[in-house]
Design a protein around this motif. Sequence first.
Motif, PDB file in Angstrom:
ATOM      1  N   UNK A 112      -2.173 -11.504   5.523  1.00  9.32           N
ATOM      2  CA  UNK A 112      -1.390 -11.001   6.686  1.00  9.32           C
ATOM      3  C   UNK A 112      -0.889 -12.060   7.755  1.00  9.32           C
ATOM      4  N   UNK A 113      -0.390 -11.217   8.746  1.00 10.27           N
ATOM      5  CA  UNK A 113       0.418 -12.048   9.778  1.00 10.27           C
ATOM      6  C   UNK A 113      -0.475 -13.037  10.371  1.00 10.27           C
ATOM      7  N   UNK A 114      -1.798 -12.484  10.600  1.00  9.70           N
ATOM      8  CA  UNK A 114      -2.751 -13.464  11.403  1.00  9.70           C
ATOM      9  C   UNK A 114      -2.992 -14.711  10.689  1.00  9.70           C
ATOM     10  N   UNK A 115      -3.159 -14.462   9.290  1.00  7.75           N
ATOM     11  CA  UNK A 115      -3.333 -15.571   8.290  1.00  7.75           C
ATOM     12  C   UNK A 115      -2.153 -16.767   8.486  1.00  7.75           C
ATOM     13  N   UNK A 116      -1.031 -16.076   8.464  1.00  4.98           N
ATOM     14  CA  UNK A 116       0.256 -16.786   8.786  1.00  4.98           C
ATOM     15  C   UNK A 116       0.097 -17.774   9.790  1.00  4.98           C
ATOM     16  N   UNK A 117      -0.241 -17.030  11.073  1.00  3.27           N
ATOM     17  CA  UNK A 117      -0.406 -17.868  12.447  1.00  3.27           C
ATOM     18  C   UNK A 117      -1.707 -18.603  12.178  1.00  3.27           C
ATOM     19  N   UNK A 118      -2.727 -18.500  11.831  1.00  7.63           N
ATOM     20  CA  UNK A 118      -3.857 -19.571  11.852  1.00  7.63           C
ATOM     21  C   UNK A 118      -3.769 -20.366  10.864  1.00  7.63           C
ATOM     22  N   UNK A 145     -20.084 -16.621   8.291  1.00  9.31           N
ATOM     23  CA  UNK A 145     -20.093 -17.843   7.658  1.00  9.31           C
ATOM     24  C   UNK A 145     -19.014 -18.762   8.344  1.00  9.31           C
ATOM     25  N   UNK A 146     -19.498 -19.926   8.999  1.00 13.26           N
ATOM     26  CA  UNK A 146     -18.687 -20.661   9.550  1.00 13.26           C
ATOM     27  C   UNK A 146     -18.341 -22.101   8.834  1.00 13.26           C
ATOM     28  N   UNK A 147     -17.071 -22.460   8.627  1.00 16.40           N
ATOM     29  CA  UNK A 147     -16.771 -23.413   7.632  1.00 16.40           C
ATOM     30  C   UNK A 147     -15.596 -24.250   8.196  1.00 16.40           C
ATOM     31  N   UNK A 148     -15.429 -25.130   7.640  1.00 13.15           N
ATOM     32  CA  UNK A 148     -14.066 -26.166   8.104  1.00 13.15           C
ATOM     33  C   UNK A 148     -12.874 -25.594   7.187  1.00 13.15           C
ATOM     34  N   UNK A 149     -11.595 -25.370   7.600  1.00 15.84           N
ATOM     35  CA  UNK A 149     -10.537 -25.195   6.794  1.00 15.84           C
ATOM     36  C   UNK A 149      -9.308 -26.207   6.996  1.00 15.84           C
ATOM     37  N   UNK A 208     -13.129 -22.371  11.005  1.00 11.31           N
ATOM     38  CA  UNK A 208     -13.184 -20.852  10.916  1.00 11.31           C
ATOM     39  C   UNK A 208     -14.417 -20.196  10.848  1.00 11.31           C
ATOM     40  N   UNK A 209     -14.623 -18.766  11.205  1.00 15.87           N
ATOM     41  CA  UNK A 209     -15.391 -18.087  10.878  1.00 15.87           C
ATOM     42  C   UNK A 209     -15.172 -16.734  10.346  1.00 15.87           C
ATOM     43  N   UNK A 210     -15.792 -16.178   9.141  1.00  8.89           N
ATOM     44  CA  UNK A 210     -15.353 -14.923   8.361  1.00  8.89           C
ATOM     45  C   UNK A 210     -16.543 -14.439   7.988  1.00  8.89           C
ATOM     46  N   UNK A 254      -9.979 -17.687  13.785  1.00  9.31           N
ATOM     47  CA  UNK A 254      -9.833 -19.290  13.859  1.00  9.31           C
ATOM     48  C   UNK A 254     -10.766 -19.437  15.051  1.00  9.31           C
ATOM     49  N   UNK A 255     -11.755 -20.436  14.959  1.00  9.31           N
ATOM     50  CA  UNK A 255     -12.498 -20.823  16.022  1.00  9.31           C
ATOM     51  C   UNK A 255     -12.572 -22.212  16.468  1.00  9.31           C
ATOM     52  N   UNK A 256     -11.637 -22.616  16.015  1.00 11.04           N
ATOM     53  CA  UNK A 256     -11.363 -24.198  16.485  1.00 11.04           C
ATOM     54  C   UNK A 256     -11.663 -24.732  17.828  1.00 11.04           C
ATOM     55  N   UNK A 257     -11.137 -23.703  18.819  1.00 11.95           N
ATOM     56  CA  UNK A 257     -10.858 -24.110  20.234  1.00 11.95           C
ATOM     57  C   UNK A 257     -12.652 -23.962  20.601  1.00 11.95           C
ATOM     58  N   UNK A 258     -13.139 -23.061  20.320  1.00  8.32           N
ATOM     59  CA  UNK A 258     -14.513 -22.875  20.779  1.00  8.32           C
ATOM     60  C   UNK A 258     -15.597 -23.822  19.835  1.00  8.32           C
ATOM     61  N   UNK A 259     -15.279 -24.307  18.968  1.00  6.97           N
ATOM     62  CA  UNK A 259     -16.073 -25.380  18.012  1.00  6.97           C
ATOM     63  C   UNK A 259     -15.762 -26.605  18.892  1.00  6.97           C
ATOM     64  N   UNK A 260     -14.752 -27.103  19.167  1.00  5.26           N
ATOM     65  CA  UNK A 260     -14.401 -28.157  19.901  1.00  5.26           C
ATOM     66  C   UNK A 260     -15.084 -28.170  21.364  1.00  5.26           C
ATOM     67  N   UNK A 261     -14.960 -27.175  22.104  1.00  6.09           N
ATOM     68  CA  UNK A 261     -15.606 -26.850  23.210  1.00  6.09           C
ATOM     69  C   UNK A 261     -17.129 -27.125  23.058  1.00  6.09           C
ATOM     70  N   UNK A 262     -17.601 -26.534  22.122  1.00  3.12           N
ATOM     71  CA  UNK A 262     -19.170 -26.581  22.015  1.00  3.12           C
ATOM     72  C   UNK A 262     -19.532 -27.958  21.726  1.00  3.12           C
ATOM     73  N   UNK A 263     -18.853 -28.710  20.839  1.00  4.13           N
ATOM     74  CA  UNK A 263     -19.202 -30.231  20.307  1.00  4.13           C
ATOM     75  C   UNK A 263     -18.988 -30.996  21.453  1.00  4.13           C
TER      76      UNK A 263
END
Length: 147
Positions: free
Chosen positions: A30-36, A81-85, A95-97, A118-127
Motif C-alpha cells: 500500500x501507499x504507507x509501505x511506499x512511504x515507509x 514484533x519489533x525488528x530492524x528493516x 519497525x513494529x508489526x 515505522x517506529x524508528x524515531x521512537x526507537x532512537x529516542x528510547x535508545x
Amino acid sequence: MASIDFEQVVQAVGDAIVVVDVSGIILSWNAAATRIFGYSEAVAVGQSLDLIIPERQRDRHWQGYAKTVTTGTTRYGSSVLRVPALHRDGHALSIAFTVALLCKDSGEVDAIIAVIRDETARFTEERALRKRLAELEARVPAGIPSE
C-alpha cells in the motif's frame, strides 16, 4: 449501510499493509509501505521480502516464516514484533508489526498480511534515553541512596 471499498481502506491507512504469498513474494503493497520503505508498489510487488529485511536478519526471518506457513499459527497476530528493516536508500529502520494468516478452505496458509508501523524515531529516542540514564547512574557513587 454504506458499502466499503476495502482497497480504498488499505490505501488510506497510515500503517503499511503488505501481503505476501507462502514463498515470501510480495503480492500487495500500500501507499504507507511506499512511504515507509521507499519502494513504489510497482517495484515492490513481485519481489521477495528480502527487499526490506537486513541481510543479517534473513536466516532468522525465513526460519520463523517457514514455521508459520507450515504450522498455520503465529504469536504475532496479537503480539507486536519489533525488528530492524531496510529503506530503499539503505538506511536502517525500526519497525513494529502484527500479522494475519489468510488460509485456503483446507486450512493451509495461502498468504500472510503484515500491518507495519515505522517506529524508528521512537526507537532512537528510547535508545538515547537509556544511554543518558546509564551515564547518570554511572555518575552516582555506589552505596549512596538516591532520593
